[in-house]
Scaffold this motif. Structure first.
Motif, mmCIF file in Angstrom:
data_model
loop_
_atom_site.group_PDB
_atom_site.id
_atom_site.type_symbol
_atom_site.label_atom_id
_atom_site.label_comp_id
_atom_site.label_asym_id
_atom_site.label_seq_id
_atom_site.Cartn_x
_atom_site.Cartn_y
_atom_site.Cartn_z
ATOM 1 N N LEU A 7 -5.337 11.921 53.666
ATOM 2 C CA LEU A 7 -6.571 12.688 53.714
ATOM 3 C C LEU A 7 -7.352 12.635 52.406
ATOM 4 N N LYS A 8 -6.688 12.258 51.336
ATOM 5 C CA LYS A 8 -7.371 12.177 50.050
ATOM 6 C C LYS A 8 -8.422 11.087 50.081
ATOM 7 N N LYS A 9 -9.561 11.392 49.510
ATOM 8 C CA LYS A 9 -10.652 10.428 49.440
ATOM 9 C C LYS A 9 -10.291 9.315 48.460
ATOM 10 N N ARG A 10 -10.571 8.105 48.862
ATOM 11 C CA ARG A 10 -10.354 6.947 47.986
ATOM 12 C C ARG A 10 -11.288 7.078 46.785
ATOM 13 N N PRO A 11 -10.776 6.889 45.563
ATOM 14 C CA PRO A 11 -11.626 7.060 44.381
ATOM 15 C C PRO A 11 -12.799 6.075 44.392
ATOM 16 N N ASP A 12 -13.967 6.563 43.984
ATOM 17 C CA ASP A 12 -15.157 5.716 43.909
ATOM 18 C C ASP A 12 -15.209 5.094 42.511
ATOM 19 N N LEU A 13 -14.615 3.913 42.391
ATOM 20 C CA LEU A 13 -14.497 3.254 41.091
ATOM 21 C C LEU A 13 -15.851 2.858 40.535
ATOM 22 N N GLU A 14 -16.746 2.433 41.391
ATOM 23 C CA GLU A 14 -18.081 2.028 40.920
ATOM 24 C C GLU A 14 -18.839 3.226 40.343
ATOM 25 N N GLU A 15 -18.692 4.375 40.982
ATOM 26 C CA GLU A 15 -19.329 5.584 40.465
ATOM 27 C C GLU A 15 -18.762 5.935 39.085
ATOM 28 N N LEU A 16 -17.446 5.831 38.950
ATOM 29 C CA LEU A 16 -16.830 6.100 37.648
ATOM 30 C C LEU A 16 -17.329 5.122 36.589
ATOM 31 N N ARG A 17 -17.497 3.850 36.960
ATOM 32 C CA ARG A 17 -18.014 2.854 36.014
ATOM 33 C C ARG A 17 -19.434 3.199 35.596
ATOM 34 N N MET A 18 -20.264 3.565 36.568
ATOM 35 C CA MET A 18 -21.668 3.901 36.281
ATOM 36 C C MET A 18 -21.748 5.123 35.358
ATOM 37 N N GLN A 19 -20.773 6.022 35.488
ATOM 38 C CA GLN A 19 -20.742 7.219 34.642
ATOM 39 C C GLN A 19 -20.045 6.951 33.307
ATOM 40 N N HIS A 20 -19.607 5.734 33.092
ATOM 41 C CA HIS A 20 -18.835 5.347 31.898
ATOM 42 C C HIS A 20 -17.607 6.236 31.721
ATOM 43 N N ASP A 21 -16.978 6.567 32.838
ATOM 44 C CA ASP A 21 -15.796 7.432 32.828
ATOM 45 C C ASP A 21 -14.536 6.568 32.649
ATOM 46 N N ILE A 22 -14.360 6.082 31.431
ATOM 47 C CA ILE A 22 -13.226 5.220 31.122
ATOM 48 C C ILE A 22 -11.913 5.973 31.327
ATOM 49 N N ASP A 23 -11.875 7.213 30.888
ATOM 50 C CA ASP A 23 -10.643 8.001 31.045
ATOM 51 C C ASP A 23 -10.285 8.155 32.520
ATOM 52 N N GLY A 24 -11.271 8.380 33.356
ATOM 53 C CA GLY A 24 -11.018 8.509 34.788
ATOM 54 C C GLY A 24 -10.492 7.220 35.390
ATOM 55 N N LEU A 25 -11.055 6.086 34.974
ATOM 56 C CA LEU A 25 -10.595 4.796 35.471
ATOM 57 C C LEU A 25 -9.175 4.497 34.990
ATOM 58 N N VAL A 26 -8.896 4.821 33.741
ATOM 59 C CA VAL A 26 -7.539 4.611 33.213
ATOM 60 C C VAL A 26 -6.550 5.502 33.964
ATOM 61 N N GLU A 27 -6.957 6.720 34.261
ATOM 62 C CA GLU A 27 -6.071 7.617 35.015
ATOM 63 C C GLU A 27 -5.748 7.019 36.392
ATOM 64 N N ILE A 28 -6.744 6.438 37.035
ATOM 65 C CA ILE A 28 -6.498 5.800 38.339
ATOM 66 C C ILE A 28 -5.576 4.602 38.161
ATOM 67 N N LEU A 29 -5.822 3.810 37.134
ATOM 68 C CA LEU A 29 -4.968 2.655 36.848
ATOM 69 C C LEU A 29 -3.506 3.102 36.704
ATOM 70 N N GLU A 30 -3.297 4.219 36.051
ATOM 71 C CA GLU A 30 -1.947 4.686 35.752
ATOM 72 C C GLU A 30 -1.298 5.502 36.872
ATOM 73 N N THR A 31 -2.095 6.024 37.800
ATOM 74 C CA THR A 31 -1.510 6.931 38.782
ATOM 75 C C THR A 31 -1.657 6.498 40.237
ATOM 76 N N HIS A 32 -2.557 5.586 40.534
ATOM 77 C CA HIS A 32 -2.782 5.152 41.916
ATOM 78 C C HIS A 32 -2.258 3.736 42.104
ATOM 79 N N GLU A 33 -1.164 3.651 42.805
ATOM 80 C CA GLU A 33 -0.545 2.338 43.004
ATOM 81 C C GLU A 33 -1.510 1.353 43.663
#
Length: 168
Positions: A7-33
């Motif tokens: 049920l969890k929404k798939r993370p919107d990676l492009e939105e995170l990139r547009m927001q320059h949310d590097i920490d958010g992208l790294v968190e996904i890299l480290e926690t979402h298989e």
């Protein structure tokens, strides 16, 4: 619990990139298989600003996370070269192989001198990776050094290097 994950929404990676949310992208890299590889490639598209966060992820204790970070660093290319070389020189052994692989993936000629030195490494795999990297990058000096090393190694060693080049 598994149903909750669905049920969890798939993370919107492009939105995170547009927001320059590097920490958010790294968190996904480290926690979402499943999304980790995509997060690494999204970070790579951010270029220079993603190098240090990916280097930090490369040093993570989890091997899968290290390889995802290596993939991102390899995609960044030239801007990651110096940081990768420094990481290989000072990093723990478990970090060196993914960093060497990422350095090869950059295809950057600045890595040639470093790979020439790695041709004398005690690890057979490191020597194989260095030889294949030099042949792949293709500078005259690098190819010459790789061929000299290959002439000193076994037929099996040379076969593995050939397979590594074909797989690049």
């Amino acid at each position: 619990m598994a149903q909750m994950e669905l049920l969890k929404k798939r993370p919107d990676l492009e939105e995170l990139r547009m927001q320059h949310d590097i920490d958010g992208l790294v968190e996904i890299l480290e926690t979402h298989e499943e999304e980790g590889n995509r997060a690494a490639l999204t970070l790579a598209r951010m270029g220079d600003e993603a190098v240090e966060p990916l280097i930090k992820a490369l040093k993570h204790k989890n091997e899968a996370i290290q390889w995802k970070a290596a993939m991102g660093l390899g995609e960044i290319g030239g801007p990651a070269v110096e940081s990768l070389i420094q990481t290989i020189r000072t990093g723990e052994r478990r970090v060196q192989l993914p960093a060497l692989w990422a350095l090869e993936q950059t295809g950057d000629e600045r890595a040639v001198d470093f790979f020439i030195r790695v041709l004398d490494h005690k690890s057979e795999y490191c020597r194989q990776l260095a030889a294949s990297s030099l042949l792949r990058i293709g500078t005259e000096r690098g190819v010459q050094a790789a061929n000299q090393r290959l002439n000193k190694e076994s037929e099996s060693f040379r076969g593995i290097v050939a397979e590594m080049i074909e797989g690049s």
